[in-house]
Scaffold this motif. Structure first.
Motif, PDB file in Angstrom:
ATOM      1  N   ILE A  59      42.068  46.797  41.915  1.00 39.05           N
ATOM      2  CA  ILE A  59      42.888  47.186  40.782  1.00 39.05           C
ATOM      3  C   ILE A  59      42.353  46.916  39.403  1.00 39.05           C
ATOM      4  O   ILE A  59      41.627  45.902  39.386  1.00 39.05           O
ATOM      5  N   GLU A  60      42.718  47.756  38.499  1.00 36.89           N
ATOM      6  CA  GLU A  60      42.126  47.368  36.990  1.00 36.89           C
ATOM      7  C   GLU A  60      43.705  46.524  36.472  1.00 36.89           C
ATOM      8  O   GLU A  60      44.775  47.203  36.306  1.00 36.89           O
ATOM      9  N   VAL A  61      43.213  45.415  35.782  1.00 40.13           N
ATOM     10  CA  VAL A  61      44.319  44.728  34.952  1.00 40.13           C
ATOM     11  C   VAL A  61      43.355  44.360  33.618  1.00 40.13           C
ATOM     12  O   VAL A  61      42.450  43.828  33.553  1.00 40.13           O
ATOM     13  N   ASP A  62      44.095  44.726  32.605  1.00 39.69           N
ATOM     14  CA  ASP A  62      43.705  44.310  31.149  1.00 39.69           C
ATOM     15  C   ASP A  62      42.069  44.845  31.215  1.00 39.69           C
ATOM     16  O   ASP A  62      41.370  44.065  30.557  1.00 39.69           O
ATOM     17  N   GLY A  63      41.879  46.125  31.810  1.00 37.59           N
ATOM     18  CA  GLY A  63      40.426  46.713  31.589  1.00 37.59           C
ATOM     19  C   GLY A  63      39.488  45.741  32.684  1.00 37.59           C
ATOM     20  O   GLY A  63      38.226  46.013  32.416  1.00 37.59           O
ATOM     21  N   GLN A  64      39.825  44.945  33.548  1.00 37.79           N
ATOM     22  CA  GLN A  64      39.094  44.322  34.305  1.00 37.79           C
ATOM     23  C   GLN A  64      39.353  44.490  35.778  1.00 37.79           C
ATOM     24  O   GLN A  64      40.417  44.609  35.922  1.00 37.79           O
ATOM     25  N   SER A  65      38.185  44.533  36.707  1.00 39.62           N
ATOM     26  CA  SER A  65      38.406  44.524  38.085  1.00 39.62           C
ATOM     27  C   SER A  65      38.882  43.474  38.745  1.00 39.62           C
ATOM     28  O   SER A  65      38.462  42.516  38.495  1.00 39.62           O
ATOM     29  N   VAL A  66      40.022  43.537  39.614  1.00 41.08           N
ATOM     30  CA  VAL A  66      40.581  42.723  40.383  1.00 41.08           C
ATOM     31  C   VAL A  66      40.537  42.948  41.782  1.00 41.08           C
ATOM     32  O   VAL A  66      40.758  44.143  42.157  1.00 41.08           O
ATOM     33  N   ALA A  67      40.300  42.073  42.719  1.00 37.12           N
ATOM     34  CA  ALA A  67      40.305  42.524  44.101  1.00 37.12           C
ATOM     35  C   ALA A  67      41.593  42.064  44.771  1.00 37.12           C
ATOM     36  O   ALA A  67      41.937  40.934  44.568  1.00 37.12           O
ATOM     37  N   ARG A  68      42.406  42.656  45.373  1.00 33.43           N
ATOM     38  CA  ARG A  68      43.351  42.619  46.185  1.00 33.43           C
ATOM     39  C   ARG A  68      43.135  42.744  47.763  1.00 33.43           C
ATOM     40  O   ARG A  68      42.773  43.735  48.371  1.00 33.43           O
ATOM     41  N   ILE A  69      42.930  41.299  48.360  1.00 35.80           N
ATOM     42  CA  ILE A  69      42.551  41.344  49.462  1.00 35.80           C
ATOM     43  C   ILE A  69      43.885  41.090  50.499  1.00 35.80           C
ATOM     44  O   ILE A  69      44.741  40.027  50.372  1.00 35.80           O
ATOM     45  N   GLY A  70      44.131  41.810  51.403  1.00 37.98           N
ATOM     46  CA  GLY A  70      45.233  41.594  52.621  1.00 37.98           C
ATOM     47  C   GLY A  70      44.431  41.366  53.905  1.00 37.98           C
ATOM     48  O   GLY A  70      43.463  41.826  54.230  1.00 37.98           O
ATOM     49  N   ILE A  71      45.033  40.410  54.504  1.00 38.09           N
ATOM     50  CA  ILE A  71      44.818  39.971  55.974  1.00 38.09           C
ATOM     51  C   ILE A  71      45.926  39.951  56.789  1.00 38.09           C
ATOM     52  O   ILE A  71      46.772  39.387  56.753  1.00 38.09           O
ATOM     53  N   GLN A  72      45.588  40.972  57.863  1.00 33.06           N
ATOM     54  CA  GLN A  72      46.577  40.953  58.983  1.00 33.06           C
ATOM     55  C   GLN A  72      46.434  39.618  59.923  1.00 33.06           C
ATOM     56  O   GLN A  72      45.214  39.336  59.966  1.00 33.06           O
ATOM     57  N   GLN A  73      47.759  39.595  60.517  1.00 37.08           N
ATOM     58  CA  GLN A  73      47.569  38.588  61.473  1.00 37.08           C
ATOM     59  C   GLN A  73      46.798  38.854  62.701  1.00 37.08           C
ATOM     60  O   GLN A  73      46.697  39.938  63.279  1.00 37.08           O
ATOM     61  N   ARG A  74      46.313  38.013  63.161  1.00 36.17           N
ATOM     62  CA  ARG A  74      45.440  37.963  64.485  1.00 36.17           C
ATOM     63  C   ARG A  74      45.945  37.265  65.501  1.00 36.17           C
ATOM     64  O   ARG A  74      46.157  35.961  65.231  1.00 36.17           O
ATOM     65  N   ARG A  75      45.818  37.728  66.817  1.00 33.63           N
ATOM     66  CA  ARG A  75      46.069  36.861  67.934  1.00 33.63           C
ATOM     67  C   ARG A  75      45.303  36.004  68.373  1.00 33.63           C
ATOM     68  O   ARG A  75      45.575  34.564  68.324  1.00 33.63           O
ATOM     69  N   LYS A  76      43.990  36.298  68.078  1.00 31.36           N
ATOM     70  CA  LYS A  76      43.023  34.969  68.516  1.00 31.36           C
ATOM     71  C   LYS A  76      42.979  34.151  67.426  1.00 31.36           C
ATOM     72  O   LYS A  76      43.028  34.703  65.985  1.00 31.36           O
ATOM     73  N   VAL A  77      42.183  33.022  67.608  1.00 25.14           N
ATOM     74  CA  VAL A  77      42.105  31.949  66.624  1.00 25.14           C
ATOM     75  C   VAL A  77      40.659  32.565  66.128  1.00 25.14           C
ATOM     76  O   VAL A  77      39.720  32.710  66.594  1.00 25.14           O
ATOM     77  N   SER A  78      40.564  32.328  64.773  1.00 21.02           N
ATOM     78  CA  SER A  78      39.338  32.545  64.053  1.00 21.02           C
ATOM     79  C   SER A  78      38.404  31.361  63.759  1.00 21.02           C
ATOM     80  O   SER A  78      39.172  30.827  62.913  1.00 21.02           O
ATOM     81  N   PHE A  79      37.377  31.344  64.148  1.00 22.64           N
ATOM     82  CA  PHE A  79      36.570  29.990  64.145  1.00 22.64           C
ATOM     83  C   PHE A  79      35.574  30.369  62.974  1.00 22.64           C
ATOM     84  O   PHE A  79      34.945  31.505  62.837  1.00 22.64           O
ATOM     85  N   LEU A  80      35.509  29.304  62.104  1.00 21.93           N
ATOM     86  CA  LEU A  80      34.615  29.207  61.025  1.00 21.93           C
ATOM     87  C   LEU A  80      33.184  28.543  61.232  1.00 21.93           C
ATOM     88  O   LEU A  80      33.423  27.407  61.908  1.00 21.93           O
ATOM     89  N   ARG A  81      32.018  29.121  61.242  1.00 23.79           N
ATOM     90  CA  ARG A  81      30.866  28.405  61.130  1.00 23.79           C
ATOM     91  C   ARG A  81      30.822  27.101  60.156  1.00 23.79           C
ATOM     92  O   ARG A  81      30.785  27.286  58.919  1.00 23.79           O
TER      93      ARG A  81
END
Length: 132
Positions: A59-81
């Motif tokens: 989205i553009e806000v005051d002439g700047q690009s902003v990222a809007r990130i949505g994350i859906q719920q997941r049944r499995k556990v998400s493991f981070l390395r």
């Protein structure tokens, strides 16, 4: 929802600094998203699948690009390395407005809480009703 390019106090900073780093200073929204998704792919076990649960809109806000990130719920556990390419995996959870690592000794309770919240309803299914 996570907004990237917005300061904690709500001021719009935009993604301009990120664009300067990506693609030798020729970054844009498309290259930013590609870089972001590549990080998910490399930093998470099953990162390619986790990317299916992530939506990114700009989205553009005051002439700047902003990222809007949505994350859906997941049944499995998400493991981070722990580190890129590492076999050591860690899990984080949200507690109000903070994120904390789930220690090994608390992992069983963490899973039980997920079951209680309905994230793992299939675990409560009788064995004769589970399909292969």
């Amino acid at each position: 929802v996570l907004l990237v390019g917005v300061e904690n106090d709500g001021r719009c900073a935009g993604l301009g600094r990120d664009f300067q780093i990506i693609k030798n200073g020729n970054g844009n929204c498309d290259s930013w998203e590609l870089d972001f998704r590549n990080h998910i792919g490399s930093k998470f076990k099953d990162g390619t699948t986790i990317n299916d649960y992530v939506t990114i809109n700009f989205i553009e806000v005051d002439g700047q690009s902003v990222a809007r990130i949505g994350i859906q719920q997941r049944r499995k556990v998400s493991f981070l390395r722990e580190k890129a390419g590492s076999d050591k995996l860690i899990v984080f959870r949200r507690q109000g407005n903070r994120t904390v690592e789930v220690p090994v000794e608390e992992f069983e309770e963490f899973l039980l809480n997920r079951v209680r919240s309905g994230l793992h309803e299939e675990w409560n299914t009788k064995p004769d009703r589970i399909s292969a």
